[in-house]
Design an enzyme around this catalytic site. Structure first.
Site, PDB file in Angstrom:
ATOM      1  N   HIS A   1      -6.985   1.033  -6.846  1.00 35.38           N
ATOM      2  CA  HIS A   1      -7.272   0.106  -5.750  1.00 35.38           C
ATOM      3  C   HIS A   1      -7.911  -1.151  -6.348  1.00 35.38           C
ATOM      4  O   HIS A   1      -9.102  -1.419  -6.172  1.00 35.38           O
ATOM      5  CB  HIS A   1      -8.220   0.786  -4.751  1.00 35.38           C
ATOM      6  CG  HIS A   1      -8.246   0.156  -3.398  1.00 35.38           C
ATOM      7  ND1 HIS A   1      -7.517  -0.963  -3.061  1.00 35.38           N
ATOM      8  CD2 HIS A   1      -8.943   0.493  -2.266  1.00 35.38           C
ATOM      9  CE1 HIS A   1      -7.753  -1.284  -1.791  1.00 35.38           C
ATOM     10  NE2 HIS A   1      -8.606  -0.420  -1.292  1.00 35.38           N
TER      11      HIS A   1
ATOM     12  N   CYS B   1     -16.523   1.541  -0.100  1.00 36.12           N
ATOM     13  CA  CYS B   1     -15.357   0.684   0.167  1.00 36.12           C
ATOM     14  C   CYS B   1     -14.994   0.674   1.641  1.00 36.12           C
ATOM     15  O   CYS B   1     -14.325  -0.248   2.106  1.00 36.12           O
ATOM     16  CB  CYS B   1     -14.177   1.146  -0.669  1.00 36.12           C
ATOM     17  SG  CYS B   1     -13.743   2.872  -0.412  1.00 36.12           S
TER      18      CYS B   1
ATOM     19  N   GLN C   1      -9.944  -3.756  -4.250  1.00 39.05           N
ATOM     20  CA  GLN C   1     -11.254  -3.242  -3.864  1.00 39.05           C
ATOM     21  C   GLN C   1     -12.247  -3.414  -5.021  1.00 39.05           C
ATOM     22  O   GLN C   1     -13.364  -3.899  -4.840  1.00 39.05           O
ATOM     23  CB  GLN C   1     -11.141  -1.763  -3.478  1.00 39.05           C
ATOM     24  CG  GLN C   1     -12.443  -1.168  -2.997  1.00 39.05           C
ATOM     25  CD  GLN C   1     -12.898  -1.762  -1.679  1.00 39.05           C
ATOM     26  OE1 GLN C   1     -12.128  -1.809  -0.731  1.00 39.05           O
ATOM     27  NE2 GLN C   1     -14.131  -2.222  -1.615  1.00 39.05           N
TER      28      GLN C   1
ATOM     29  N   ARG D   1     -13.941  -8.602   1.040  1.00 42.12           N
ATOM     30  CA  ARG D   1     -12.508  -8.320   0.817  1.00 42.12           C
ATOM     31  C   ARG D   1     -11.684  -9.564   1.151  1.00 42.12           C
ATOM     32  O   ARG D   1     -10.707  -9.860   0.469  1.00 42.12           O
ATOM     33  CB  ARG D   1     -12.048  -7.128   1.680  1.00 42.12           C
ATOM     34  CG  ARG D   1     -12.535  -5.751   1.211  1.00 42.12           C
ATOM     35  CD  ARG D   1     -12.013  -5.378  -0.183  1.00 42.12           C
ATOM     36  NE  ARG D   1     -10.566  -5.488  -0.278  1.00 42.12           N
ATOM     37  CZ  ARG D   1      -9.707  -4.516   0.037  1.00 42.12           C
ATOM     38  NH1 ARG D   1     -10.156  -3.343   0.427  1.00 42.12           N
ATOM     39  NH2 ARG D   1      -8.403  -4.688  -0.094  1.00 42.12           N
TER      40      ARG D   1
ATOM     41  N   ASP E   1     -17.277   7.134  -1.877  1.00 46.47           N
ATOM     42  CA  ASP E   1     -16.045   6.963  -1.091  1.00 46.47           C
ATOM     43  C   ASP E   1     -15.779   8.305  -0.403  1.00 46.47           C
ATOM     44  O   ASP E   1     -16.453   9.313  -0.695  1.00 46.47           O
ATOM     45  CB  ASP E   1     -14.895   6.570  -2.042  1.00 46.47           C
ATOM     46  CG  ASP E   1     -13.569   6.303  -1.319  1.00 46.47           C
ATOM     47  OD1 ASP E   1     -13.584   6.074  -0.082  1.00 46.47           O
ATOM     48  OD2 ASP E   1     -12.516   6.322  -1.993  1.00 46.47           O
TER      49      ASP E   1
ATOM     50  N   ARG F   1       0.885  -1.183   0.000  1.00 45.14           N
ATOM     51  CA  ARG F   1       0.000   0.000   0.000  1.00 45.14           C
ATOM     52  C   ARG F   1       0.910   1.215   0.000  1.00 45.14           C
ATOM     53  O   ARG F   1       1.698   1.397   0.937  1.00 45.14           O
ATOM     54  CB  ARG F   1      -0.919  -0.008   1.211  1.00 45.14           C
ATOM     55  CG  ARG F   1      -1.635   1.308   1.404  1.00 45.14           C
ATOM     56  CD  ARG F   1      -2.815   1.216   2.321  1.00 45.14           C
ATOM     57  NE  ARG F   1      -3.916   0.501   1.714  1.00 45.14           N
ATOM     58  CZ  ARG F   1      -5.169   0.518   2.165  1.00 45.14           C
ATOM     59  NH1 ARG F   1      -5.474   1.211   3.234  1.00 45.14           N
ATOM     60  NH2 ARG F   1      -6.127  -0.155   1.553  1.00 45.14           N
TER      61      ARG F   1
HETATM   62  N1   CP Z   1     -11.390  -0.425   1.753  1.00 45.08           N
HETATM   63  C1   CP Z   1     -10.131  -0.479   2.214  1.00 45.08           C
HETATM   64  O1   CP Z   1      -9.161  -0.622   1.480  1.00 45.08           O
HETATM   65  O2   CP Z   1     -10.041  -0.346   3.555  1.00 45.08           O
HETATM   66  P1   CP Z   1      -8.691  -0.167   4.391  1.00 45.08           P
HETATM   67  O3   CP Z   1      -8.137   1.187   4.042  1.00 45.08           O
HETATM   68  O4   CP Z   1      -9.106  -0.266   5.824  1.00 45.08           O
HETATM   69  O5   CP Z   1      -7.731  -1.254   3.988  1.00 45.08           O
HETATM   70  N1  NVA Z   2      -9.927   6.716  -1.502  1.00 44.95           N
HETATM   71  C1  NVA Z   2      -9.626   6.193  -0.194  1.00 44.95           C
HETATM   72  C2  NVA Z   2      -9.873   4.726  -0.149  1.00 44.95           C
HETATM   73  C3  NVA Z   2      -9.612   4.060   1.160  1.00 44.95           C
HETATM   74  C4  NVA Z   2      -9.856   2.592   1.124  1.00 44.95           C
HETATM   75  C5  NVA Z   2      -8.183   6.510   0.147  1.00 44.95           C
HETATM   76  O1  NVA Z   2      -7.319   6.395  -0.729  1.00 44.95           O
HETATM   77  O2  NVA Z   2      -7.923   6.905   1.280  1.00 44.95           O
END
Ligand code: CP
Ligand code: NVA
Length: 309
Positions: free
Chosen positions: A129, A262, A132, A290, A222, A102
């Site tokens: 993502h 999400c 997701q 997930r 989101d 990440r």
């Molecule tokens: N939806 C998602 O990716 O959640 P987290 O940021 O908690 O991993």
């Molecule tokens: N768009 C959000 C998604 C989190 C799962 C972010 O990048 O923070």
């Protein structure tokens, strides 16, 4: 060797294979069958941002499949200073069977793909993502019975989640409408790339959120400020106010429409409590999925025994 960097690198058959493996492992899990498809395998998780779902879904998925995982923050891994990113990737790749990352920059994931010598999964970058979006289309298929021809309206920031949904929609023949305030739309370069990738895809940009959700089978939103954009939170609250998904906006969608998010959600901002907790919401089913989709991705990526193509 397979990687999951972006949905732009998959084709429709590959996405459907992942969704079908996911359905199979989910049904087996519900029946109490935890097949050790990845016995002895180790996932190294390298995260530059917080995570609940992505981290824990992959960690539980690895454990259920007979493997294990090791979690590192990018700081603890020594990225960006202690040694070169390429050297970290090479060393981690020599220990791990796969790496889940990440990051802020997508380029760091692509650097690991070049250097690690093992499969690498994008667990969110500023650009995309994919895990997701795969979960989301699995969940839509599970809830609505089919994907092709369904209408998905994404209301909110043209961010990483929105862009992966748009690519997935193009691959799976889902009609997709993205509605964002001026200045926060999906990026022009991304839209050009999508047009080249899937010239016939039914993807449209509609500024008015009511018009966007008209007839939609799925309404998706989101957060207005993603991780890394926290300093813009107050300014964005004003810009995005008309893009809140509330009961009134949901009433403009198709009868029987589902609501998706999400998560994590900022309740009262991009979505009201009554929608997120209401009967149309499948956001928590989505969150559970997930984990099942993480297994589908892992099994597909590592071509686990019994699922070899
Ligand atoms: N939806 C998602 O990716 O959640 P987290 O940021 O908690 O991993
Ligand atoms: N768009 C959000 C998604 C989190 C799962 C972010 O990048 O923070």
């Amino acid at each position: 060797m397979r990687h999951l960097s972006s949905l732009f690198h998959l084709d429709a058959d590959q996405v459907n294979d992942i969704l079908n493996i996911t359905a199979d492992v989910k049904a087996k899990h519900a029946a109490g069958d935890r097949q050790p498809l990845l016995a002895g395998m180790v996932a190294v998780m390298v995260f530059e941002k917080p995570s609940l779902r992505t981290r824990i879904s992959f960690e539980t998925a690895m454990a259920h499949l007979g493997g294990s995982s090791v979690f590192l923050t990018t700081e603890a891994a020594g990225l960006g200073g202690r040694e070169s990113n390429a050297d970290v990737a090479r060393v981690l790749g020599s220990y791990a069977d796969l790496i889940v990352m990440r990051t802020f920059e997508q380029s760091l994931i692509d650097k690991f793909i070049d250097e690690a010598g093992c499969p690498v999964i994008n667990g969110l970058s500023n650009e995309s993502h994919p895990c997701q979006a795969l979960t989301d289309f699995f969940t839509i298929r599970e809830s609505l019975g089919a994907l092709e021809g369904k209408r998905l309206a994404y209301v909110g920031d043209g961010n990483n989640v929105a862009s992966s949904l748009a690519v997935g929609a193009a691959l799976l023949k889902v009609r997709c409408v993205v509605s964002s305030p001026a200045g926060y739309e999906l990026e022009t370069d991304f839209l050009l790339q999508l047009k080249q990738f899937a010239p016939d895809a039914d993807i449209s940009i509609v500024e008015d959120p009511r018009e966007a959700v008209a007839g939609a089978d799925v309404v998706y939103t989101d957060v207005w400020a993603s991780m890394g954009q926290e300093s813009e939170t107050e300014a964005r609250k004003k810009v995005f106010a008309a893009y809140r998904v509330d009961a009134d906006l949901m009433s403009a969608a198709a009868p029987g429409a589902v609501f998706m998010h999400c998560l994590p959600a900022k309740r009262g901002l991009e979505v009201t409590d009554d929608v997120l907790d209401g009967p149309q919401s499948i956001a928590f089913q989505q969150a559970e999925n997930r984990m099942h989709t993480a297994k589908g991705i892992l099994v597909w990526l590592l071509q686990a025994d019994g699922y070899l193509e």
